[in-house]
Design a protein around this motif. Sequence first.
Motif, PDB file in Angstrom:
ATOM      1  N   THR A 242       0.849  -1.192   0.000  1.00  0.00           N
ATOM      2  CA  THR A 242       0.000   0.000   0.000  1.00  0.00           C
ATOM      3  C   THR A 242       0.883   1.240   0.000  1.00  0.00           C
ATOM      4  OG1 THR A 242      -0.119   0.010   2.423  1.00  0.00           O
ATOM      5  CG2 THR A 242      -1.854  -1.191   1.238  1.00  0.00           C
ATOM      6  N   GLY A 243       0.279   2.376  -0.354  1.00  0.00           N
ATOM      7  CA  GLY A 243       1.021   3.632  -0.327  1.00  0.00           C
ATOM      8  C   GLY A 243       1.376   4.030   1.098  1.00  0.00           C
ATOM      9  N   LEU A 244       2.554   4.668   1.250  1.00  0.00           N
ATOM     10  CA  LEU A 244       3.049   5.037   2.577  1.00  0.00           C
ATOM     11  C   LEU A 244       3.079   6.557   2.719  1.00  0.00           C
ATOM     12  CD1 LEU A 244       6.065   2.568   2.959  1.00  0.00           C
ATOM     13  CD2 LEU A 244       3.707   2.234   3.645  1.00  0.00           C
ATOM     14  N   ARG A 245       2.437   7.045   3.775  1.00  0.00           N
ATOM     15  CA  ARG A 245       2.514   8.464   4.135  1.00  0.00           C
ATOM     16  C   ARG A 245       3.351   8.679   5.389  1.00  0.00           C
ATOM     17  NH1 ARG A 245      -0.523  12.124   1.612  1.00  0.00           N
ATOM     18  NH2 ARG A 245      -2.026  11.388   0.077  1.00  0.00           N
ATOM     19  N   ALA A 246       3.862   7.608   5.944  1.00  0.00           N
ATOM     20  CA  ALA A 246       4.784   7.663   7.076  1.00  0.00           C
ATOM     21  C   ALA A 246       5.689   6.446   6.979  1.00  0.00           C
ATOM     22  CB  ALA A 246       4.040   7.697   8.407  1.00  0.00           C
ATOM     23  N   LEU A 247       6.909   6.581   7.526  1.00  0.00           N
ATOM     24  CA  LEU A 247       7.894   5.525   7.321  1.00  0.00           C
ATOM     25  C   LEU A 247       8.925   5.573   8.444  1.00  0.00           C
ATOM     26  CD1 LEU A 247       8.888   3.407   5.110  1.00  0.00           C
ATOM     27  CD2 LEU A 247      10.436   5.203   4.379  1.00  0.00           C
ATOM     28  N   SER A 248       9.280   4.388   8.953  1.00  0.00           N
ATOM     29  CA  SER A 248      10.377   4.257   9.907  1.00  0.00           C
ATOM     30  C   SER A 248      11.235   3.082   9.460  1.00  0.00           C
ATOM     31  CB  SER A 248       9.849   4.013  11.324  1.00  0.00           C
ATOM     32  OG  SER A 248       9.109   5.119  11.798  1.00  0.00           O
ATOM     33  N   ILE A 249      12.531   3.344   9.257  1.00  0.00           N
ATOM     34  CA  ILE A 249      13.486   2.313   8.846  1.00  0.00           C
ATOM     35  C   ILE A 249      14.571   2.246   9.911  1.00  0.00           C
ATOM     36  CG2 ILE A 249      15.066   1.531   7.049  1.00  0.00           C
ATOM     37  CD1 ILE A 249      13.575   3.340   5.093  1.00  0.00           C
ATOM     38  N   CYS A 250      14.733   1.080  10.545  1.00  0.00           N
ATOM     39  CA  CYS A 250      15.730   0.906  11.587  1.00  0.00           C
ATOM     40  C   CYS A 250      16.554  -0.339  11.290  1.00  0.00           C
ATOM     41  CB  CYS A 250      15.086   0.774  12.962  1.00  0.00           C
ATOM     42  SG  CYS A 250      14.201   2.260  13.505  1.00  0.00           S
ATOM     43  N   SER A 251      17.858  -0.258  11.587  1.00  0.00           N
ATOM     44  CA  SER A 251      18.731  -1.395  11.348  1.00  0.00           C
ATOM     45  C   SER A 251      20.036  -1.203  12.106  1.00  0.00           C
ATOM     46  CB  SER A 251      19.022  -1.546   9.851  1.00  0.00           C
ATOM     47  OG  SER A 251      19.928  -2.595   9.606  1.00  0.00           O
ATOM     48  N   TRP A 252      20.649  -2.340  12.453  1.00  0.00           N
ATOM     49  CA  TRP A 252      22.026  -2.329  12.930  1.00  0.00           C
ATOM     50  C   TRP A 252      22.935  -2.366  11.707  1.00  0.00           C
ATOM     51  CZ3 TRP A 252      23.616  -1.485  17.770  1.00  0.00           C
ATOM     52  CH2 TRP A 252      22.694  -1.642  18.819  1.00  0.00           C
TER      53      TRP A 252
END
Length: 463
Positions: free
Chosen positions: A277-287
Amino acid sequence: MGSPTGRALPFFLILVHIYLHGALSQTTGPVGQRKPFFERLRRLEEQFRRFQEVTLTHLQGIASHYNLSFDIEARFQSLAHESRAVALALNQSQVAVQDKLGHLRTWVRRTQRRGRKADHRLLALSAAMSEGSARRAREQERQRARGDVRALQDALLHLTPLVQSQSTRLAALEGQLRLAGPGPAARNVTPDPSRPSNPSAPQLQGGGQTIRAPPEPRDPPLDFAYRLQGAQEPLGLGNQQAWPPESPGEVCNVGPALIFPNASTMNVGFLRPGFLTGLRALSICSWVRTAADHLGTLLSYATEENDNKLVLHGRDSLAPGSVHFVIGDPAFRELPLQPLLDGQWHHVCVIWTSILGRYWLHVDRRLVATGSRFREGYEIPPGGSLVLGQEQDHVGGGFDSSEAFVGSMAGLAIWDRVLVPGEISNLAMGKALPTGAILTLDNATSVGGFVQRVNCTCLQLCP
C-alpha cells in the motif's frame, strides 16, 4: 518527311506504262479486233478515272495528315520551349529555396544558442529561487522556533513569581522554626524518607502537614518533543557536531543478518513482496557495521515511474559518511553518518512523515538530525522493487559498484508509522520489536552474489 506527291508519282508512272503497253499491243492486231479494243480502252479510261478519283482522295487524306503532323511537330516544339522555361524557373526556385533554407538554418542555430542561454538563465534563476525558498523556509522555521522559545520564556515568566512566592513562604516557615527552637514542634519535624535530601528544597513536616519542594521538571512528552523537533532547522553537515561512538554493549535477539563482503554488483538482497500500500509515514531501523570509506546504499526502492522513490545511499563522491535520504527523486536531504565508518555496530533509525514533511535521524538512541518541509503531503506508491545493498537505475537492476554497500546489516525492519523515541531506544538495546513492522530481514528471501545470510544469537557474535 517526304512529300506525298513524290511518293505517289512512281506508282502513277507504272500505271501509265502498263496502259501504253496495252495500247501498242492492240495496234499491231488485225482490224477485226479493234472494236473490242476500243471497248477495253473505254473501260480502262473509266477505271483510270475512278483510279484518279481514288488517288486524289488518298492524296487529300495524306495532305490533311501531313498538315496534322506538322501541327503536332509545332506543338512539340512549343512544349519543348515551355519545358525549358519551366526547368529554368524550377532552377531559379531551387536556388531561392536553398538560399532561404540557409538563412533558416542560420536562424535555427541562433535560436538554439539563445535557447541554451535561456535554459542556463532559467536554471540559474531556478537555483536562485530554490535557494531563496530554502532561505525563506529556514527563516520561517527560525521564526517558529523563536515563537516556541518565546512561548517557553513567557511560561517561565509566569512560573517565576509562583516560584518566588513559594521560596518566600519557605523562608518564612524556616524563620518561624528557628524562633520556636527545640520543642515538641521541632521534634516532630522529620525529613520525608521518600525523597532525597536537598538543601535548596527543604522538606518540613510539622503538625501532621508535610511541606515538599516543587516537583522536579520531567522530560517533555513524546508528542511535544517531536513538535519541537519538527519546528527546528534541519541539521546539516556544516553545523552538525560529531557525536562520540557509543558501544552498544551486549545486544541479542536482533534476528538475521546479511553480510555484503565486497562492492560487486552481484551482491544484492530483495525484500519481497515490497510495499503493498502507499506510505505516508515511514520508519526504517537497522544495525549497521562497515569499515569502508563511504557508506554505500543501504536501501533502494524503485517503481516504473521513478527509480529513486526511496533511497538511503552514500556515494563515493559525497563527503565521507554522509547519506542522501531520497523520497521521490529529485527531493532529498543529506544526513550526517560519519562515525558509522569505524567498523563497529551502530543502530540507525530514519523516520519520515508526510505531515509537515518532518523527518528524524537517530543513531545509537540519539537524535542527530531533524527537519521539516521534506515531501510534505507526499505518498510513496506501492508495487515497486525494494533492494538492499544496491542502488537501482531501473526496476530490479542497473546497479553500480561505486554505490554498493560493503559491510553487515542486522535486525532491519520497516514500519508504516512514526516510531517514538522510547521504541527506538528499546530497539537499540535489543528489546522487543515494536508492533506493526511491515517488512523485516525475514522477507529477504532472495539474495545474490556473495551475500551471506547468518543468524546470530547476539550482535557481537556476528561475523
